[in-house]
Design an enzyme around this catalytic site. Structure first.
Site, PDB file in Angstrom:
ATOM      1  CB  CYS B  85      -5.615  40.143   2.311  1.00  0.00           C
ATOM      2  SG  CYS B  85      -3.738  40.431   2.522  1.00  0.00           S
ATOM      3  CG  HIS B 346      -3.149  37.781  -2.316  1.00  0.00           C
ATOM      4  ND1 HIS B 346      -4.340  38.367  -2.451  1.00  0.00           N
ATOM      5  CD2 HIS B 346      -3.121  37.899  -0.885  1.00  0.00           C
ATOM      6  CE1 HIS B 346      -4.887  38.693  -1.105  1.00  0.00           C
ATOM      7  NE2 HIS B 346      -4.022  38.628  -0.194  1.00  0.00           N
TER       8      HIS B 346
END
Lengths: 141, 399
Positions: B85, B346
């Site tokens: 991420c 996200h």
């Protein structure tokens, strides 16, 4: 038990087979280095993560420990686990000084707390495999 | 070690609207974000000497090649970066080092992700996700743990260590989510732009106890891009470039899952990356010297732990600071001014650059109704993985 639909262990080298063979006999095995004496806190390895010796042995853990932390999965489980919801995932601190990720079963979910004493309990999933899970230790046992 | 401080400048940035961009391919989003960045910097692809693209799941076959065609960058060096991420932050880091080395004068960096096409309501399937981490060879497999489940254990530990009842702890976390949603109402590019209340957060369906639906960030598509140049060239592009002051990544050895001494009220990688970044930027008192921060609020508890690991709050001091409004837009140290992951969602490979985009605009005084006062040093914190073992990037930029 051939209809087991969830993921099965992947075995890539001999020590992993020994670990799962132990599970089948309902023995929770952890690795220890015969040379430096360290408990292997990582997953099953061919070499000692501390001193890189290949001289590792399995010792049988007591299967007792404490819940370090936990969560109850109430929604969106991974594929294969839909029928298990709600279920508890947890980090268990074993007596031998290592950690283990597993599920807490046979429990009152609302009564679970950190530091609660737990013991290993076995789920025989196929003819070859049993999974180590944990349940709260009964008072006085 | 000299460090990166004041060697590289950001002279242009772009960001798409984040959300369910069904009508756009990854390539479409790349063109939108990069066009905005080019216009901002006053350049075009012919001025770019090398490019870095960050992407995690997006189905771009040989992902560096589309840039050569989409952006008309034929035969230029293009590199694809993946670091969970924190992918976009690491792409930024690699591009910045190339510029700092003096080998590249003008670099393009972008992060892109199309998550909504994965066929799932959450992240792409566990097999794909965990094939990269949890079930990699030589790891204990934890197949029925979920991303919310891993982060929820951070909350369980936090409440236990600091003696918070579930209600007290969940209320503290809910206030952080209410703050981010309030900020998100002022972000035209955010996915979710609605106010929420503490009561709504507490009564939302539980996903992984003690975290409910509104403790979790969304799933979105998006792309963000930046143009980096050497410091001595920066004023040729614009009068108000933003300079990189620090850029650090800490990658943990997954000790949280193995070592009983590892405390799950903190994410060690955040602390380490923060410490290293403060040292690189010459920051002694982060709470006083940092003007604002964009942090990785993938879940409410993540932002709470970040306050403490980045030394914005004392250990165990999150509740007191949240109650005092410290991290609100008008507070002492605004955090997630644009609404954070909570409102933007996200898109894995894009998030880190979306964060830099916000602090860049804030430092230039172009954040509109979200503008914070005295926006000088801005920090971005981008986390990939889970609290037991992760990659954390901390970037500090300023005028």
């Amino acid at each position: 038990m051939s209809e087991y639909q969830k993921p099965l262990p992947i075995i890539e080298f001999q020590a992993q087979k020994e670990f799962w063979d132990g599970c089948k006999k309902h023995q929770l095995l952890i690795q220890k280095c015969r040379d430096c004496g360290e408990i292997n806190r990582r997953s099953v390895r061919m070499l000692c993560p501390n001193c890189l010796s290949g001289n590792l042995e399995f010792i049988q853990a007591s299967g007792k420990g404490k819940i370090y932390s936990f969560s109850t999965i109430m929604a969106y489980p991974p594929q294969g686990f839909q029928d298990d919801v709600p279920y508890v995932v947890a980090i268990i601190d074993l007596e031998e000084g290592t950690r283990f990720r597993s599920n807490i079963v046979d429990c009152d979910i609302d009564a679970l707390k950190c530091d609660m004493d737990v013991e290993v309990v076995w789920e025989d999933i196929t003819d070859e495999y049993a999974l180590p899970k944990f349940r709260p230790l009964k008072q006085g046992s | 070690m000299e460090g990166i401080k004041d060697k590289v400048a950001i002279v242009g940035m772009g960001c798409t609207k984040f959300g369910e961009n069904w009508n756009m391919s990854a390539g479409d989003m790349i063109i939108d974000a990069v066009s905005e960045a080019y216009e901002d910097a006053g350049i075009s692809s012919k001025d770019v000497q090398a490019a870095w693209i960050g992407s995690f799941w997006t189905n771009l076959p040989a992902p560096s090649m589309p840039l050569a065609t989409i952006l008309k960058m034929k035969y230029k060096p293009i590199t694809r970066i993946e670091n969970m991420c924190a992918t976009a932050s690491d792409a930024f880091r690699n591009a910045a080092y190339a510029v700092a080395s003096g080998v590249i004068d003008v670099a393009l960096v972008l992060g892109v992700e199309k998550l909504k096409d994965s066929g799932n309501s959450g992240l792409p399937t566990d097999d794909l996700a965990m094939g990269n981490v949890g079930t990699a060879p030589g790891t204990f497999r934890a197949r029925n743990f979920t991303a919310p489940g891993h982060f929820a254990m951070l909350a369980t530990s936090y409440f236990n260590k600091y003696g918070l009842s579930a209600e007290e702890g969940r209320t503290m976390l809910a206030k952080i989510m209410v703050k981010n949603h309030h900020n998100g109402t002022m972000s035209p590019k955010a996915h979710f732009r609605k106010e929420i209340t503490v009561e709504q957060v507490l009564k939302a369906p539980v996903i992984a106890w003690p975290l409910g639906l509104l403790d979790c960030c969304g799933v979105s598509d998006g792309c963000a891009a930046a143009v980096l140049v050497r410091k001595d060239m920066a004023k040729n592009f614009r009068p108000d470039p933003v300079y990189i002051k620090a850029m650090q990544i800490a990658v943990g050895p997954c000790e949280g899952y193995m070592n009983p001494k590892h405390d799950w009220t903190s994410v060690k990688e955040t602390y380490r990356a923060g410490q290293a970044a403060y040292e690189e930027a010459g920051i002694k008192n982060p709470r006083k010297e940092i003007s604002m921060a964009e942090v990785h609020d993938c879940f409410s508890i993540t932002e709470a732990a970040i306050y403490e690991d980045l030394q914005f709050s004392a250990r165990g001091g999150c509740k007191e600071d949240v109650d005092a409004g410290t991290f609100e837009l008008t507070g002492e140290l605004p955090v997630n001014m644009d609404g954070g992951l909570k409102c933007f969602g996200h898109p894995i490979g894009a998030t880190g650059l979306r964060m830099v985009y916000e602090v860049y605009k804030q430092i230039q005084g172009k954040a509109g109704p979200r503008q914070v006062k005295n926006a000088e040093l801005g920090l971005t914190h981008n986390l990939g993985g889970t609290p037991g073992g992760c990659t954390v990037s901390v970037i500090i930029v300023g005028p």
